[in-house]
Design a protein around this motif. Structure first.
Motif, PDB file in Angstrom:
ATOM      1  N   ASN A  34       1.610   3.362  -5.125  1.00 34.91           N
ATOM      2  CA  ASN A  34       0.327   3.892  -5.612  1.00 34.91           C
ATOM      3  C   ASN A  34      -0.417   2.933  -6.537  1.00 34.91           C
ATOM      4  O   ASN A  34      -1.644   2.804  -6.457  1.00 34.91           O
ATOM      5  CB  ASN A  34       0.550   5.221  -6.329  1.00 34.91           C
ATOM      6  N   LYS A  35       0.303   2.236  -7.412  1.00 35.93           N
ATOM      7  CA  LYS A  35      -0.382   1.375  -8.374  1.00 35.93           C
ATOM      8  C   LYS A  35      -1.150   0.249  -7.676  1.00 35.93           C
ATOM      9  O   LYS A  35      -2.205  -0.174  -8.151  1.00 35.93           O
ATOM     10  CB  LYS A  35       0.602   0.806  -9.390  1.00 35.93           C
ATOM     11  N   THR A  92       0.810  -1.223   0.000  1.00 29.90           N
ATOM     12  CA  THR A  92       0.000   0.000   0.000  1.00 29.90           C
ATOM     13  C   THR A  92       0.843   1.272   0.000  1.00 29.90           C
ATOM     14  O   THR A  92       0.302   2.379  -0.058  1.00 29.90           O
ATOM     15  CB  THR A  92      -0.951   0.022   1.214  1.00 29.90           C
ATOM     16  N   VAL A 106      -2.395   0.516  -4.567  1.00 36.61           N
ATOM     17  CA  VAL A 106      -3.516   1.175  -3.893  1.00 36.61           C
ATOM     18  C   VAL A 106      -4.681   1.355  -4.866  1.00 36.61           C
ATOM     19  O   VAL A 106      -5.840   1.047  -4.548  1.00 36.61           O
ATOM     20  CB  VAL A 106      -3.082   2.545  -3.332  1.00 36.61           C
ATOM     21  N   TYR A 107      -4.384   1.828  -6.091  1.00 34.58           N
ATOM     22  CA  TYR A 107      -5.420   2.003  -7.110  1.00 34.58           C
ATOM     23  C   TYR A 107      -6.023   0.662  -7.514  1.00 34.58           C
ATOM     24  O   TYR A 107      -7.239   0.548  -7.723  1.00 34.58           O
ATOM     25  CB  TYR A 107      -4.838   2.705  -8.338  1.00 34.58           C
TER      26      TYR A 107
END
Length: 336
Positions: free
Chosen positions: A52-53, A49, A55-56
């Protein structure tokens, strides 16, 4: 909707008895695996987490599946909460079930089964923690030979100092012995630094028969012994005699051998085993400088009694430190 119906008489049928059988052990074994892997999963999720990738990606999956707005670690916690809730719900059901009701015994059996499942999960957690300690202990032994202890064992049953006498010389040797499930490891103390141990040998306990020996002259070895017992190999007829310093020490060893056989039998009945990945990881951790950091990580502990909502917390209960591992650390200090 039609007329309002009166109270129904609900019968559990075969649902509760299923839980009361021995199949409950293996049917819920996946919970044991999951609960013990949960801390590692949370650590890995925490790492992902930060990117970013990921998390998205996780959020996109949640939205596509139209799931409620709960973080992924919340979903990971759900199975742990469920296995905690089962005993609570069954206890509540039993509380309001008339003892004369036909379902009472089935609900009671189901409750006991789920308590046993919780105990088994906690026991497996404890055993998995032990393999890290065993791996660290082995790494501190000098001149280790042969396979790792974890190849066959996962529990230290007892340890202590004994005099060992073997054929053909019948010469007494003072040694340190460590009784694990399936094997007895023999080590020698360093002459100058008594806290350092050297590996000498091991005995396969699966082939051994334990014999109590009376004080006096032993016929097999033609020597006088005191506080002694024998290990006799059924296949090769090989015999070892061991002497303790005090009668109470001898009795503790005899009791430990009984516990070792009981542990082996229990593991067979419950299907307990350590995976190759877990063994290799434990040995890898033992050689790393951050071993102490890993050992301080918290693990979920499941309730074996019936407390209130506190059972849903993942904090590990405080326990008294084991004297076994304190004693071993003094004899074989962990390497930095």
């Amino acid at each position: 909707m039609g007329a309002v119906e009166g109270p129904r008489v609900s019968h559990s049928g075969n649902a509760a008895p299923v839980l009361s059988t021995s199949h409950a052990h293996w049917q819920f074994q996946i919970y044991s695996e999951y609960c013990n892997n949960h801390p590692n999963a949370c650590m890995e999720l925490s790492r992902l987490t930060k990117v970013n990738k990921y998390v998205y990606f996780f959020e996109a999956c949640r939205l596509l599946q139209k799931m409620i707005d709960i973080s992924l670690d919340g979903f990971l916690l759900t199975p742990v909460q469920k296995i905690c809730k089962y005993p609570l719900q069954l206890a509540e059901l039993l509380k309001y079930t008339n003892p004369q009701h036909r379902d009472f015994k089935d609900v009671e059996a189901a409750l006991n089964a789920m308590k046993n499942v919780a105990r088994l999960i906690n026991e497996r957690k404890r055993r998995l923690e032990n393999i890290d300690k065993i791996a660290q202990w082995q790494s501190s032994i000098e001149d280790w030979e042969g396979e790792d202890v974890l190849v066959r064992s996962s529990e230290l049953i007892y340890s202590g100092e004994l005099a060992k006498i073997s054929h053909p010389q019948a010469k007494s040797q003072q040694r340190m012995f460590f009784l694990f499930d399936h094997q007895l490891v023999c080590c020698k103390k360093d002459l100058l630094r008594r806290d350092i141990l050297y590996y000498k040998s091991r005995i396969n306990m699966d082939d051994m028969e334990i014999l109590d020996v009376e004080d006096g002259k032993d016929k097999d070895f033609n020597i006088s012994v005191k506080n002694a017992f024998k290990l006799h190999c059924r296949d090769t007829e090989e015999v070892h005699i061991f002497c303790a310093k005090k009668p109470e020490q001898k009795q503790r060893w005899l009791k430990a051998f009984e516990n070792e056989r009981r542990q082996v039998q229990l593991d067979q009945e419950t299907g307990f085993s350590i995976t190759e990945v877990q063994k290799k990881q434990a040995m890898l951790n033992a050689s790393k400088p951050y071993y102490d950091f890993l050992m301080r990580q918290k693990h979920p502990t499941l309730p074996t009694t019936l407390p209130q909502q506190q059972v849903f917390m993942l904090a590990e209960p405080k326990r008294k430190p084991s004297n076994f591992w304190q004693n071993i650390s003094r004899l074989t200090p962990f390497r930095k």
